[in-house]
Design a protein around this motif. Sequence first.
Motif, PDB file in Angstrom:
ATOM      1  N   TYR A   1       0.949  -1.314  -0.086  1.00  0.00           N
ATOM      2  CA  TYR A   1       0.025   0.101  -0.030  1.00  0.00           C
ATOM      3  C   TYR A   1       0.898   1.329   0.074  1.00  0.00           C
ATOM      4  CZ  TYR A   1      -3.784   3.095   1.368  1.00  0.00           C
ATOM      5  OH  TYR A   1      -4.465   4.116   1.498  1.00  0.00           O
ATOM      6  N   ARG A   2       2.208   1.215   0.794  1.00  0.00           N
ATOM      7  CA  ARG A   2       3.018   2.260   0.873  1.00  0.00           C
ATOM      8  C   ARG A   2       3.928   2.524  -0.508  1.00  0.00           C
ATOM      9  NH1 ARG A   2       0.868   1.250   5.345  1.00  0.00           N
ATOM     10  NH2 ARG A   2       1.308   2.606   7.285  1.00  0.00           N
ATOM     11  N   LEU A   3       4.057   1.315  -1.125  1.00  0.00           N
ATOM     12  CA  LEU A   3       5.076   1.200  -2.267  1.00  0.00           C
ATOM     13  C   LEU A   3       4.599   1.403  -3.645  1.00  0.00           C
ATOM     14  CD1 LEU A   3       7.347  -1.790  -1.127  1.00  0.00           C
ATOM     15  CD2 LEU A   3       7.779   0.690  -1.033  1.00  0.00           C
ATOM     16  N   VAL A   4       3.302   0.956  -3.965  1.00  0.00           N
ATOM     17  CA  VAL A   4       2.764   0.889  -5.309  1.00  0.00           C
ATOM     18  C   VAL A   4       1.824   2.091  -5.262  1.00  0.00           C
ATOM     19  CG1 VAL A   4       3.387  -1.313  -5.717  1.00  0.00           C
ATOM     20  CG2 VAL A   4       1.024  -1.107  -4.794  1.00  0.00           C
ATOM     21  N   GLN A   5       1.480   2.584  -6.574  1.00  0.00           N
ATOM     22  CA  GLN A   5       0.244   3.545  -6.889  1.00  0.00           C
ATOM     23  C   GLN A   5      -0.831   2.999  -7.505  1.00  0.00           C
ATOM     24  OE1 GLN A   5       0.666   6.487  -5.406  1.00  0.00           O
ATOM     25  NE2 GLN A   5       2.506   5.894  -4.638  1.00  0.00           N
ATOM     26  N   SER A   6      -0.783   2.149  -8.467  1.00  0.00           N
ATOM     27  CA  SER A   6      -1.766   1.282  -9.086  1.00  0.00           C
ATOM     28  C   SER A   6      -2.491   0.538  -8.429  1.00  0.00           C
ATOM     29  CB  SER A   6      -1.288   1.087 -10.576  1.00  0.00           C
ATOM     30  OG  SER A   6      -0.827  -0.254 -10.280  1.00  0.00           O
ATOM     31  N   LYS A   7      -3.797   0.236  -8.592  1.00  0.00           N
ATOM     32  CA  LYS A   7      -4.604  -0.858  -7.786  1.00  0.00           C
ATOM     33  C   LYS A   7      -4.399  -2.115  -8.490  1.00  0.00           C
ATOM     34  CE  LYS A   7      -8.928   1.326  -6.322  1.00  0.00           C
ATOM     35  NZ  LYS A   7     -10.230   1.163  -6.063  1.00  0.00           N
ATOM     36  N   THR A   8      -4.025  -2.018  -9.739  1.00  0.00           N
ATOM     37  CA  THR A   8      -3.705  -3.447 -10.513  1.00  0.00           C
ATOM     38  C   THR A   8      -2.304  -3.917  -9.795  1.00  0.00           C
ATOM     39  OG1 THR A   8      -4.475  -2.653 -12.476  1.00  0.00           O
ATOM     40  CG2 THR A   8      -3.215  -4.415 -12.685  1.00  0.00           C
ATOM     41  N   ALA A   9      -1.378  -3.096  -9.529  1.00  0.00           N
ATOM     42  CA  ALA A   9      -0.111  -3.755  -9.047  1.00  0.00           C
ATOM     43  C   ALA A   9      -0.220  -3.965  -7.660  1.00  0.00           C
ATOM     44  CB  ALA A   9       0.848  -2.482  -8.945  1.00  0.00           C
ATOM     45  N   LEU A  10      -1.222  -3.262  -6.603  1.00  0.00           N
ATOM     46  CA  LEU A  10      -1.760  -3.442  -5.252  1.00  0.00           C
ATOM     47  C   LEU A  10      -2.122  -5.004  -5.312  1.00  0.00           C
ATOM     48  CD1 LEU A  10      -1.778  -2.960  -2.434  1.00  0.00           C
ATOM     49  CD2 LEU A  10      -3.963  -1.517  -2.983  1.00  0.00           C
ATOM     50  N   TRP A  11      -3.379  -5.252  -6.142  1.00  0.00           N
ATOM     51  CA  TRP A  11      -4.235  -6.439  -6.194  1.00  0.00           C
ATOM     52  C   TRP A  11      -3.100  -7.620  -6.608  1.00  0.00           C
ATOM     53  CZ3 TRP A  11      -7.749  -8.295  -3.472  1.00  0.00           C
ATOM     54  CH2 TRP A  11      -8.629  -7.518  -2.991  1.00  0.00           C
ATOM     55  N   THR A  12      -2.156  -7.299  -7.553  1.00  0.00           N
ATOM     56  CA  THR A  12      -1.363  -8.488  -8.203  1.00  0.00           C
ATOM     57  C   THR A  12      -0.385  -8.873  -6.858  1.00  0.00           C
ATOM     58  OG1 THR A  12      -1.451  -7.446 -10.242  1.00  0.00           O
ATOM     59  CG2 THR A  12       0.578  -8.876  -9.780  1.00  0.00           C
ATOM     60  N   GLY A  13       0.231  -7.753  -6.223  1.00  0.00           N
ATOM     61  CA  GLY A  13       1.175  -8.051  -5.000  1.00  0.00           C
ATOM     62  C   GLY A  13       0.381  -8.730  -3.963  1.00  0.00           C
ATOM     63  N   LYS A  14      -0.887  -8.288  -3.615  1.00  0.00           N
ATOM     64  CA  LYS A  14      -1.719  -9.319  -2.761  1.00  0.00           C
ATOM     65  C   LYS A  14      -2.004 -10.570  -3.169  1.00  0.00           C
ATOM     66  CE  LYS A  14      -4.576  -5.208  -1.009  1.00  0.00           C
ATOM     67  NZ  LYS A  14      -5.798  -4.605  -0.822  1.00  0.00           N
ATOM     68  N   PHE A  15      -2.218 -11.052  -4.304  1.00  0.00           N
ATOM     69  CA  PHE A  15      -2.642 -12.456  -4.726  1.00  0.00           C
ATOM     70  C   PHE A  15      -1.136 -13.119  -4.798  1.00  0.00           C
ATOM     71  CE2 PHE A  15      -6.682 -10.891  -6.215  1.00  0.00           C
ATOM     72  CZ  PHE A  15      -7.439 -11.928  -5.935  1.00  0.00           C
ATOM     73  N   LEU A  16       0.050 -12.281  -4.937  1.00  0.00           N
ATOM     74  CA  LEU A  16       1.364 -13.058  -4.829  1.00  0.00           C
ATOM     75  C   LEU A  16       1.605 -13.382  -3.548  1.00  0.00           C
ATOM     76  CD1 LEU A  16       3.563 -11.329  -7.719  1.00  0.00           C
ATOM     77  CD2 LEU A  16       2.895 -13.564  -7.686  1.00  0.00           C
ATOM     78  N   ILE A  17       1.621 -12.505  -2.518  1.00  0.00           N
ATOM     79  CA  ILE A  17       1.668 -12.678  -1.091  1.00  0.00           C
ATOM     80  C   ILE A  17       1.041 -13.929  -0.708  1.00  0.00           C
ATOM     81  CG2 ILE A  17       1.592 -11.703   1.208  1.00  0.00           C
ATOM     82  CD1 ILE A  17       2.244  -9.013  -0.281  1.00  0.00           C
ATOM     83  N   PHE A  18      -0.425 -13.879  -0.981  1.00  0.00           N
ATOM     84  CA  PHE A  18      -1.358 -14.912  -0.421  1.00  0.00           C
ATOM     85  C   PHE A  18      -0.791 -16.045  -1.027  1.00  0.00           C
ATOM     86  CE2 PHE A  18      -4.998 -17.569  -1.390  1.00  0.00           C
ATOM     87  CZ  PHE A  18      -5.334 -17.726   0.102  1.00  0.00           C
ATOM     88  N   ASN A  19      -0.599 -16.308  -2.443  1.00  0.00           N
ATOM     89  CA  ASN A  19      -0.102 -17.605  -2.960  1.00  0.00           C
ATOM     90  C   ASN A  19       0.942 -18.259  -2.869  1.00  0.00           C
ATOM     91  OD1 ASN A  19      -2.768 -18.130  -4.320  1.00  0.00           O
ATOM     92  ND2 ASN A  19      -2.531 -16.392  -5.578  1.00  0.00           N
ATOM     93  N   VAL A  20       2.062 -17.232  -2.314  1.00  0.00           N
ATOM     94  CA  VAL A  20       3.266 -17.895  -2.002  1.00  0.00           C
ATOM     95  C   VAL A  20       3.264 -18.614  -0.535  1.00  0.00           C
ATOM     96  CG1 VAL A  20       5.383 -17.236  -0.997  1.00  0.00           C
ATOM     97  CG2 VAL A  20       4.830 -16.365  -3.410  1.00  0.00           C
ATOM     98  N   MET A  21       2.168 -18.335   0.085  1.00  0.00           N
ATOM     99  CA  MET A  21       1.713 -18.935   1.327  1.00  0.00           C
ATOM    100  C   MET A  21       0.981 -20.011   1.341  1.00  0.00           C
ATOM    101  SD  MET A  21       1.976 -15.946   4.171  1.00  0.00           S
ATOM    102  CE  MET A  21       0.601 -14.962   3.524  1.00  0.00           C
ATOM    103  N   TYR A  22      -0.097 -19.694   0.737  1.00  0.00           N
ATOM    104  CA  TYR A  22      -1.322 -20.750   0.522  1.00  0.00           C
ATOM    105  C   TYR A  22      -0.951 -21.822  -0.240  1.00  0.00           C
ATOM    106  CZ  TYR A  22      -6.079 -22.562  -0.139  1.00  0.00           C
ATOM    107  OH  TYR A  22      -6.970 -23.120  -0.407  1.00  0.00           O
ATOM    108  N   LEU A  23      -0.380 -21.629  -1.309  1.00  0.00           N
ATOM    109  CA  LEU A  23      -0.313 -22.978  -2.387  1.00  0.00           C
ATOM    110  C   LEU A  23       0.744 -23.752  -1.852  1.00  0.00           C
ATOM    111  CD1 LEU A  23      -0.776 -21.076  -5.700  1.00  0.00           C
ATOM    112  CD2 LEU A  23      -2.540 -22.433  -4.295  1.00  0.00           C
TER     113      LEU A  23
END
Length: 172
Positions: free
Chosen positions: A93-115
């Motif tokens: 939230y502090r590093l990226v400006q676009s919503k697309t980059a934010l959601w991409t990062g969120k899904f990456l963080i989640f999937n790196v742990m969950y999958l």
Amino acid sequence: MHVNGKKTAVSGLLMAVSVLLIILSGLIETNTLFLLAAAAFCTGIIVREYDWKTGTAFFAGCLLLGVLLAPQKLYCITFAMMGIYVLGTEGLYRLVQSKTALWTGKFLIFNVMYLPALFFFPKLLFAGKIPGKFLLLFAAAGQAAMYLYDKAYEYFLIHMWEKFRVKLFGTK
């Protein structure tokens, strides 16, 4: 040495609440995920109120106390994953400006742990043997659960915490 008394007091009280929620998650089995999510949300409060570094220290303290005090030690893994997601989201939230980059990062963080947990350590998530077909279904369901968790987190911080914050601190 300068110590911010208000910061220390708020962090200490929220840490007590967070650890209590972790402990209760092992005692009230029907609300485990809700209580662990609420405990992880406290990390987000500290990050938003102060900074990411303080939030990380807060999370580490909660996790350590949770492991020491919680009756169900495996629930601390779930809390850790939720807390890491919150810290990662707040950092993005502090590093990226676009919503697309934010959601991409969120899904990456989640999937790196969950999958990896889902495919390599399914016993952490489920009792018994799970057929391979169901693992793919659970992978898709996890994405939906992550989205709901994220929306609940945003709602909590924007609506509920802001109202409580005004009462607690007297300012916006």
